[in-house]
Design an enzyme around this catalytic site. Structure first.
Site, mmCIF file in Angstrom:
data_model
loop_
_atom_site.group_PDB
_atom_site.id
_atom_site.type_symbol
_atom_site.label_atom_id
_atom_site.label_comp_id
_atom_site.label_asym_id
_atom_site.label_seq_id
_atom_site.Cartn_x
_atom_site.Cartn_y
_atom_site.Cartn_z
ATOM 1 N N SER A 1 -19.068 94.658 125.268
ATOM 2 C CA SER A 1 -19.708 93.733 126.206
ATOM 3 C C SER A 1 -19.277 92.322 125.814
ATOM 4 O O SER A 1 -19.815 91.704 124.904
ATOM 5 C CB SER A 1 -21.230 93.905 126.104
ATOM 6 O OG SER A 1 -21.868 93.076 127.025
ATOM 7 N N HIS B 1 -16.671 95.284 129.379
ATOM 8 C CA HIS B 1 -17.928 95.191 130.112
ATOM 9 C C HIS B 1 -18.307 93.712 130.253
ATOM 10 O O HIS B 1 -18.356 92.978 129.271
ATOM 11 C CB HIS B 1 -18.987 95.954 129.321
ATOM 12 C CG HIS B 1 -20.317 96.073 129.973
ATOM 13 N ND1 HIS B 1 -20.626 97.084 130.864
ATOM 14 C CD2 HIS B 1 -21.437 95.314 129.870
ATOM 15 C CE1 HIS B 1 -21.875 96.940 131.276
ATOM 16 N NE2 HIS B 1 -22.398 95.871 130.693
ATOM 17 N N ASP C 1 -21.238 91.179 131.699
ATOM 18 C CA ASP C 1 -22.622 91.088 132.173
ATOM 19 C C ASP C 1 -22.834 89.846 133.019
ATOM 20 O O ASP C 1 -22.688 88.729 132.533
ATOM 21 C CB ASP C 1 -23.574 91.014 130.969
ATOM 22 C CG ASP C 1 -23.727 92.351 130.294
ATOM 23 O OD1 ASP C 1 -23.888 93.351 131.006
ATOM 24 O OD2 ASP C 1 -23.698 92.401 129.052
ATOM 25 N N MET D 1 -25.618 87.775 135.022
ATOM 26 C CA MET D 1 -27.081 87.629 135.143
ATOM 27 C C MET D 1 -27.403 86.386 135.955
ATOM 28 O O MET D 1 -26.765 85.346 135.778
ATOM 29 C CB MET D 1 -27.706 87.497 133.760
ATOM 30 C CG MET D 1 -27.313 88.599 132.796
ATOM 31 S SD MET D 1 -28.239 88.470 131.264
ATOM 32 C CE MET D 1 -27.438 89.737 130.277
ATOM 33 N N HIS E 1 -21.048 94.450 135.371
ATOM 34 C CA HIS E 1 -22.447 94.874 135.485
ATOM 35 C C HIS E 1 -23.251 93.737 136.112
ATOM 36 O O HIS E 1 -23.501 92.720 135.461
ATOM 37 C CB HIS E 1 -22.940 95.211 134.066
ATOM 38 C CG HIS E 1 -24.373 95.615 133.978
ATOM 39 N ND1 HIS E 1 -25.046 95.707 132.776
ATOM 40 C CD2 HIS E 1 -25.281 95.962 134.926
ATOM 41 C CE1 HIS E 1 -26.291 96.083 132.988
ATOM 42 N NE2 HIS E 1 -26.467 96.236 134.292
ATOM 43 N N MET F 1 -26.408 92.112 137.104
ATOM 44 C CA MET F 1 -27.872 92.072 136.958
ATOM 45 C C MET F 1 -28.364 90.932 137.826
ATOM 46 O O MET F 1 -28.815 89.890 137.334
ATOM 47 C CB MET F 1 -28.241 91.887 135.483
ATOM 48 C CG MET F 1 -28.063 93.169 134.694
ATOM 49 S SD MET F 1 -27.927 92.858 132.929
ATOM 50 C CE MET F 1 -26.206 92.430 132.830
ATOM 51 N N MET G 1 -29.690 102.134 131.497
ATOM 52 C CA MET G 1 -30.003 101.018 130.592
ATOM 53 C C MET G 1 -30.888 101.542 129.464
ATOM 54 O O MET G 1 -31.931 102.156 129.716
ATOM 55 C CB MET G 1 -30.734 99.896 131.326
ATOM 56 C CG MET G 1 -29.895 99.087 132.288
ATOM 57 S SD MET G 1 -28.428 98.315 131.569
ATOM 58 C CE MET G 1 -29.122 97.264 130.294
ATOM 59 N N ASP H 1 -26.014 101.553 128.148
ATOM 60 C CA ASP H 1 -25.859 100.123 127.822
ATOM 61 C C ASP H 1 -27.134 99.580 127.180
ATOM 62 O O ASP H 1 -28.208 99.637 127.766
ATOM 63 C CB ASP H 1 -25.566 99.368 129.137
ATOM 64 C CG ASP H 1 -25.319 97.879 128.938
ATOM 65 O OD1 ASP H 1 -25.207 97.436 127.783
ATOM 66 O OD2 ASP H 1 -25.232 97.171 129.965
#
Ligand code: DX5
Ligand code: ZN
Length: 216
Positions: free
Chosen positions: A7, A32, A34, A36, A65, A67, A136, A174
Site C-alpha cells: 500500500s 495498492h 488508497d 480517501m 482502492h 474509500m 477489509m 486489506d
C-alpha cells in the site's frame, strides 16, 4: 497465484519514486493506492493525479482502492489515470451494479470492498459481476491498525461461496497484514495481500516481502 500488494501511500511520501523502485526490486505483484475523501472515511489522501504520477513510473499493475462516497462520480478519471483494478465500497455506492458495469466498460477490473461490520452475504448479488472482493480487516481510514481476527471467518466463508459458484473472483484482504499473521490469512483462502505498515515500516522491503511469500 498469491499476490502481494504494498500500500504505497504508507511509504515515504517525499520519496515515492524511490519507494516504487524498492518494491519493484522485491517483485511486488500490484501497487495498492488508497484514495480517501474525508467523508466516507475520516482521512484524506489524494486524487487521480497520484494514480497518473505512479503509472508514469512503473509497469506494476495499479490496484486503486476508492474509500470515497458515491465513487461513480469519478470512475472515469481513475481508470483514465491508469487504474488497472478499481475497487469501490459496497457501503459507498447505492447503484453498485451500475458502478461496477461502468468500470468494466472502461476496461478496468472491477472490485467491491466491504467494511469489517458488513456481512459478506451482502455481496451475493454483485459477486457474478466483479473480478475481486476486498475484505477489509481494519476499519478503513488509517494505516497501522491491528488486524481484526474475525475477518478470517469472512474470508473462509467467501472462499466457499466462490468455490461453490465456480467463479474466478479473487479475494483481497486489506488492513493490519504483516509477515507474522500472513499465513493465517492465506490459509483462510485469500489471494491478494495488501500491506502498508507491514512493509513500509520495516528496514528492508525486499526481505519483508520475501518473508511474506515464504509464509504464504
Ligand atoms: C486502510 C487502507 C489500507 C492501509 C493498510 O484504510 O485501505 O490499504 O493502507 O495499511 P496497514 O497495512 O498498515 O494496515
Ligand atoms: Zn486499501
Amino acid at each position: 497465484m498469491k499476490k502481494i500488494a504494498p500500500s504505497i501511500l504508507s511509504g515515504n511520501l517525499l520519496n515515492l519514486a524511490d519507494e516504487i523502485k524498492l518494491i519493484e526490486e522485491a517483485e511486488a505483484d500490484l501497487i495498492h493506492i488508497d484514495i480517501m475523501d474525508g467523508i466516507f472515511v475520516p482521512n484524506i489522501t489524494a486524487g487521480w493525479d497520484i494514480v497518473e504520477a505512479i503509472k508514469s513510473l512503473t509497469d506494476i499493475p495499479l490496484d486503486v482502492h476508492l474509500m470515497i462516497d458515491r465513487p461513480e462520480r469519478y470512475i472515469e478519471q481513475f481508470v483514465k489515470s491508469g487504474a488497472d483494478i478499481l475497487t469501490v465500497h459496497f457501503e459507498g455506492s447505492v447503484h453498485l451494479h451500475r458502478t461496477v458495469e461502468k468500470i468494466r466498460e472502461l476496461e478496468a477490473s472491477p472490485g467491491v470492498a466491504i467494511n469489517p461490520g458488513t456481512p459478506i452475504d451482502f455481496l451475493s448479488e454483485i459477486l457474478n459481476y466483479i473480478d475481486l472482493v476486498l475484505i477489509m480487516s481494519v476499519n478503513p481510514g488509517f494505516s497501522g491498525q491491528d488486524f481484526i481476527y474475525s475477518s478470517l471467518f469472512k474470508i473462509e466463508k467467501m472462499r466457499k461461496i466462490i468455490r461453490r459458484r465456480e467463479l474466478e473472483t479473487l479475494i483481497e484482504v486489506d488492513g493490519g497484514i504483516k509477515a507474522l499473521n500472513i499465513a493465517d490469512i492465506a490459509n483462510s483462502g485469500a489471494d491478494i495481500f495488501v500491506s502498508g505498515s507491514g512493509i513500509f515500516k520495516t528496514d528492508n522491503y525486499l526481505e519483508t516481502i520475501n518473508e511474506m511469500r515464504e509464509r504464504i
